[in-house]
Design an enzyme around this catalytic site. Structure first.
Site, short mmCIF file in Angstrom:
data_model
loop_
_atom_site.label_atom_id
_atom_site.label_comp_id
_atom_site.label_asym_id
_atom_site.label_seq_id
_atom_site.Cartn_x
_atom_site.Cartn_y
_atom_site.Cartn_z
N GLN A 168 -4.11 60.52 25.87
CA GLN A 168 -4.33 59.92 24.56
C GLN A 168 -3.69 60.77 23.46
OE1 GLN A 168 -8.49 59.77 23.55
NE2 GLN A 168 -8.26 57.97 22.25
N LYS A 178 -17.36 63.52 28.93
CA LYS A 178 -18.61 62.77 29.09
C LYS A 178 -18.78 62.28 30.53
CE LYS A 178 -20.78 58.63 27.17
NZ LYS A 178 -20.52 57.50 26.24
N GLY A 221 -9.16 56.42 18.57
CA GLY A 221 -9.88 55.29 19.16
C GLY A 221 -9.15 54.76 20.38
N ASN A 238 -15.59 45.63 26.82
CA ASN A 238 -14.46 46.56 26.92
C ASN A 238 -13.87 46.60 28.33
OD1 ASN A 238 -13.32 47.62 24.60
ND2 ASN A 238 -13.65 49.73 25.23
N ASN A 283 -11.04 57.58 29.71
CA ASN A 283 -11.79 58.79 30.03
C ASN A 283 -11.51 59.91 29.02
OD1 ASN A 283 -13.55 60.18 31.94
ND2 ASN A 283 -11.76 61.42 32.46
N GLY A 284 -11.33 59.52 27.76
CA GLY A 284 -10.95 60.51 26.76
C GLY A 284 -12.10 61.12 25.99
N LYS A 309 -23.81 55.19 26.02
CA LYS A 309 -23.32 55.71 24.75
C LYS A 309 -24.29 56.72 24.13
CE LYS A 309 -19.90 52.84 25.07
NZ LYS A 309 -18.60 53.37 25.57
#
Length: 464
Positions: A144, A82, A172, A278, A69-70, A350
């Site tokens: 992160q 987002k 990433g 993912n 959730n970064g 995305k």
């Protein structure tokens, strides 16, 4: 990085990527180095009638769900997490995630959950989850790291005195591993008896904890398991799974790692049949072994992204952002594997085109708050191709939908929109439809059914 109090794990992971850059390793994976991944097990074949309650309880006690959730969604013109975007009605990604976890706990059993946030999303996420305090209690997040942008000419850390924060970038989602290790979270989870971690993106609302998959992962004794889907034309530009000829290990090849001459083969969905969703299953004890074996890092291929130090200023200094992908760890774990799942577990967002698709009736909301492809789509999500000039950011999509509801897409194979088009309430697209507005002003597409046709909105069309 030491001055910024980043962990030793984060520094070593960045050092690994930076050394690859300096020695000229472009991270490319050519077609001659790999062969297609074949004969993978399928989720449909491992489904069981039922799993005993005592076994379910034991498995859940050893499991943690982690949502990535970064992301700020800057590619869609956002300056906030987002996951705060509205997906269906007024409900956001975070609303759906909270409902999914709580429904699972209510119907299946208690299971840990956590988020991997960034410095930019942690506060927003905690605030948005105020209505679900049980999801933001101790150990609810890992934050992160950040890494320096690298000046493309000198290969030194980039400098931008006007705004020093722009000298840094996210590394990433491969940063999952140094973040877990450097924060002490990995050791804490292992100490508490947690053995299995299920990881997925916060923008993929089809990816919930699946008991059959968890049971399969546990019984298989795999160290790492990747969920993959069969590629369609809509997925041809995304990363795919392959086998390295040299040692027979599975690997992940992203588009940024494909040499230009191999692009045709990269996009051949009949050759390279599977892409990474993912959604990953990780044995935490095996992750610890990989870290211990490799001086505290997971060996991951470096991805070099060419940018400018100030993304909003194309004339600012050229930089490289060094990133890694967490799915690439499939080649770093002994006894790793992959399993083919259906589209019900993959509904990512995305771009604004993706968001339009999942907001439409092409996706249904299940009882357990998953977003799944409508049965009427017959396994193939509609391809939505929006004019990148007009709909790259949410401001363009909001303008498109300002006249009414999201159009019906469940019978649509492909929708193409070129130019400034506002959609009236009550529009249904079927088959392959193209809408073109060659004028410089926003024009309105009237309500109705549009099927296998091209519509041009000229000067006589109503203006917005």
């Amino acid at each position: 990085m030491e001055e910024e109090k980043l962990s030793e794990s984060a520094i070593r992971a960045f050092q690994q990527a930076y050394e690859a850059l300096v020695r000229g390793d472009d991270g490319m994976i050519s077609e001659r180095m790999i062969s297609p991944a074949l004969d993978l097990p399928m989720l449909a074949d491992i489904k069981q009638a039922s799993i005993p309650d005592d076994k379910v309880k034991a498995l859940l006690g050893q499991t943690v769900i982690l949502k990535l959730n970064g992301g700020l969604g800057t590619g869609m013109g956002l300056e906030k997490a987002k996951s705060l975007l509205e997906v269906k009605g007024s409900e956001t990604f975070l609303d759906f995630i909270a409902k999914q976890v709580l429904h699972f706990r209510k119907t299946k059993g208690d299971v840990r959950s956590m988020f991997m946030n960034s410095f930019s999303t942690s506060a927003d996420t905690k605030d948005a989850l105020k209505g679900h305090p049980e999801l933001v209690q101790g150990g609810w997040e890992v934050v992160q790291n950040k890494v320096p942008k690298i000046d493309a000419e000198s290969l030194r850390p980039a400098k931008w005195p006007a705004n020093p924060t722009k000298e840094w970038c996210p590394p990433g989602h491969g940063d999952l591993y140094p973040s877990l290790a450097g924060s002490g979270m990995l050791d804490s989870l292992l100490k508490d008896g947690v053995k299995y971690m299920f990881v997925s993106n916060s923008d993929n609302l089809g990816a919930t904890l699946d008991l059959e998959l968890l049971n399969f992962f546990a019984q298989s004794d795999k160290s790492f398991l990747m969920e993959v889907c069969e590629r369609t034309e809509a997925d041809k530009k995304g990363g795919h799974l392959a086998v390295r000829k040299q040692d027979g290990r599975l690997l992940l090849r992203e588009s940024a790692q494909c040499p230009p001459d191999d692009e045709k083969a990269f996009q051949d969905v009949s050759k390279h049949k599977y892409f990474n969703t993912n959604n990953l299953w990780i044995r935490l004890d095996k992750l610890k072994e990989v870290l211990d074996k490799n001086n505290g890092v997971v060996p991951l291929p470096m991805i070099k992204n060419a940018k400018t130090v100030d993304p909003s200023d194309s004339k600012s200094a050229a930089v490289f952002q060094l990133e890694t992908a967490m799915g690439a760890a499939i080649e770093s774990f002994d006894n790793s594997g992959a399993i083919v799942v259906d589209r019900s577990r993959f509904a990512p967002v995305k771009t604004c085109a993706d968001l339009l698709r999942v907001r439409s009736d092409a996706y249904d909301v299940t009882e357990d708050s998953r977003l799944v492809l409508s049965a009427e789509c017959k396994g193939q999500p509609p391809v939505v191709d929006l004019d990148k000039k007009e709909y790259k950011t949410m401001s363009g999509l909001d303008k498109m939908l300002s006249k009414g509801d999201v159009p019906s897409l469940k019978h649509c194979k492909k929708l193409t929109v070129k130019g400034k088009v506002a959609l009236e309430k009550g529009i249904t697209f079927k088959g392959e439809v193209t809408i073109v507005n060659p004028t410089a002003e926003w024009r309105i597409l009237k309500a109705g059914v549009y099927e296998n046709q091209t519509v041009e909105l000229g000067e006589n069309s109503e203006k917005l």
